[in-house]
Design an enzyme around this catalytic site. Structure first.
Site, short mmCIF file in Angstrom:
data_model
loop_
_atom_site.label_atom_id
_atom_site.label_comp_id
_atom_site.label_asym_id
_atom_site.label_seq_id
_atom_site.Cartn_x
_atom_site.Cartn_y
_atom_site.Cartn_z
N SER A 1 0.84 -1.20 0.00
CA SER A 1 0.00 0.00 0.00
C SER A 1 0.87 1.24 0.00
O SER A 1 1.70 1.44 0.90
CB SER A 1 -0.89 0.01 1.24
OG SER A 1 -1.35 1.34 1.46
N HIS B 1 -1.45 -1.49 -4.01
CA HIS B 1 -2.72 -1.08 -3.42
C HIS B 1 -2.75 0.45 -3.30
O HIS B 1 -1.87 1.05 -2.69
CB HIS B 1 -2.82 -1.75 -2.04
CG HIS B 1 -4.09 -1.53 -1.29
ND1 HIS B 1 -5.23 -2.28 -1.52
CD2 HIS B 1 -4.41 -0.67 -0.30
CE1 HIS B 1 -6.18 -1.89 -0.70
NE2 HIS B 1 -5.71 -0.90 0.06
N ASP C 1 -4.69 3.62 -1.95
CA ASP C 1 -5.71 4.05 -0.99
C ASP C 1 -6.23 5.44 -1.33
O ASP C 1 -5.49 6.42 -1.26
CB ASP C 1 -5.12 4.04 0.42
CG ASP C 1 -4.98 2.63 0.96
OD1 ASP C 1 -5.99 1.91 0.98
OD2 ASP C 1 -3.86 2.25 1.35
N MET D 1 -12.04 4.65 -0.32
CA MET D 1 -12.64 5.00 0.98
C MET D 1 -13.30 6.35 0.80
O MET D 1 -12.85 7.37 1.32
CB MET D 1 -11.54 5.01 2.05
CG MET D 1 -11.05 3.62 2.41
SD MET D 1 -9.47 3.62 3.26
CE MET D 1 -8.37 3.66 1.86
N GLY E 1 -8.48 4.75 7.23
CA GLY E 1 -8.15 6.17 7.34
C GLY E 1 -6.67 6.45 7.48
O GLY E 1 -6.18 7.46 6.98
N ASP F 1 -6.54 -5.89 5.06
CA ASP F 1 -5.91 -4.58 4.96
C ASP F 1 -5.87 -3.93 6.34
O ASP F 1 -6.91 -3.65 6.93
CB ASP F 1 -6.75 -3.73 3.99
CG ASP F 1 -6.15 -2.37 3.70
OD1 ASP F 1 -5.05 -2.07 4.20
OD2 ASP F 1 -6.80 -1.60 2.96
C1 DX5 Z 1 -5.99 2.06 5.82
C2 DX5 Z 1 -5.68 1.69 4.41
C3 DX5 Z 1 -4.60 0.70 4.31
C4 DX5 Z 1 -3.28 1.12 4.87
C5 DX5 Z 1 -2.72 -0.08 5.56
O1 DX5 Z 1 -7.07 2.89 5.86
O2 DX5 Z 1 -6.82 1.19 3.75
O3 DX5 Z 1 -4.44 0.20 2.98
O4 DX5 Z 1 -2.36 1.58 3.95
O5 DX5 Z 1 -1.60 0.32 6.22
P1 DX5 Z 1 -0.75 -0.59 7.18
O6 DX5 Z 1 -0.31 -1.80 6.40
O7 DX5 Z 1 0.37 0.32 7.51
O8 DX5 Z 1 -1.61 -0.93 8.36
ZN ZN Z 2 -6.49 0.08 1.80
#
Ligand code: DX5
Ligand code: ZN
Length: 221
Positions: free
Chosen positions: A14, A39, A41, A74, A148, A178
């Site tokens: 991500s 990924h 976001d 999101m 978030g 995730d």
């Molecule tokens: C959170 C995102 C994730 C985030 C995960 O709201 O949807 O994709 O990047 O981050 P890590 O792996 O750092 O928990």
């Molecule tokens: Zn995500």
């Protein structure tokens, strides 16, 4: 393009924890490490209390990478913006069940555009809510943190929902997790039936991205 066919375990770094000032270089590093997907976001400051990137950034990034673009919207109005993300070149759109007005309709629209369609549920959202729509999707995303922000603590109870989701979708639909995924939590979620692992901080938070990806890979028995 679409998501890889179910049946393999994929790591999806991500970019939320990457350096947005040199995004193309950051993505090139994980591409060189051999992952198939990345990924993305997307946050609107409304559905979640944070704002990230949108179609213009993704369209520019598209020119620098051949990876499968797994976009995670999101945002409060996925229907309104879906086409803009398709045009930007994403290969999958994941939208949230909590806000989608007509999920089957949106899934159908994305499929007609030739991309994958996936549904996501927050830690507080019951699996029951995706029961009917999940079989229409290419992937179900189970949030293992509240969406978030990156680098939050893995929520073990939310992760357990993967077991139920896997029962509903069978082996031919991907189940993605995730939030808080790293070499310690990966064996847990894979044991529950997850096959698509989003990791932000555990990869982009480390200097050597190849080593970080290999550490996650090697944690899977
Ligand atoms: C959170 C995102 C994730 C985030 C995960 O709201 O949807 O994709 O990047 O981050 P890590 O792996 O750092 O928990
Ligand atoms: Zn995500």
């Amino acid at each position: 393009m679409r998501l890889p066919k179910a049946g393999t375990i994929e790591i999806a770094p991500s970019i939320l924890s990457a350096d947005f000032g040199k995004l193309a270089d950051e993505v090139a590093q994980v591409e060189a490490a051999g992952v198939k997907m990345v990924h993305l976001d997307v946050m609107d400051g409304h559905f979640v209390p944070n704002i990230t990137i949108g179609p213009p950034v993704i369209a520019k990034l598209r020119k620098h990478s051949k990876l499968i673009f797994d976009s995670h919207l999101m945002i409060s109005e996925p229907e309104k913006y879906a086409t803009a993300f398709v045009d930007a070149g994403v290969d999958n759109i994941t939208f949230h069940i909590e806000v989608a007005k007509n999920p089957p309709h949106l899934i159908d629209k994305l499929h007609k555009h030739g991309i994958s369609a996936s549904i996501c549920l927050n830690p507080e959202t019951p699996v029951e809510s995706i029961k009917d729509v999940a079989p229409l999707c290419d992937m179900v995303l189970v949030m293992t943190v509240r969406p978030g922000f990156g680098a939050q603590k893995f929520m073990p109870d939310a992760a357990k929902k993967v077991i139920e989701v896997r029962k509903i979708v069978g082996p031919h639909i991907r189940v993605e997790v995730d939030g808080g995924i790293d070499a310690a939590t990966t064996p847990i979620v894979v044991g529950y039936g997850a096959d698509t692992l989003v990791a932000g901080n555990a990869i982009f938070g480390k200097k050597d991205r190849t080593a970080a990806i290999n550490e996650i890979r090697n944690s899977i028995k």
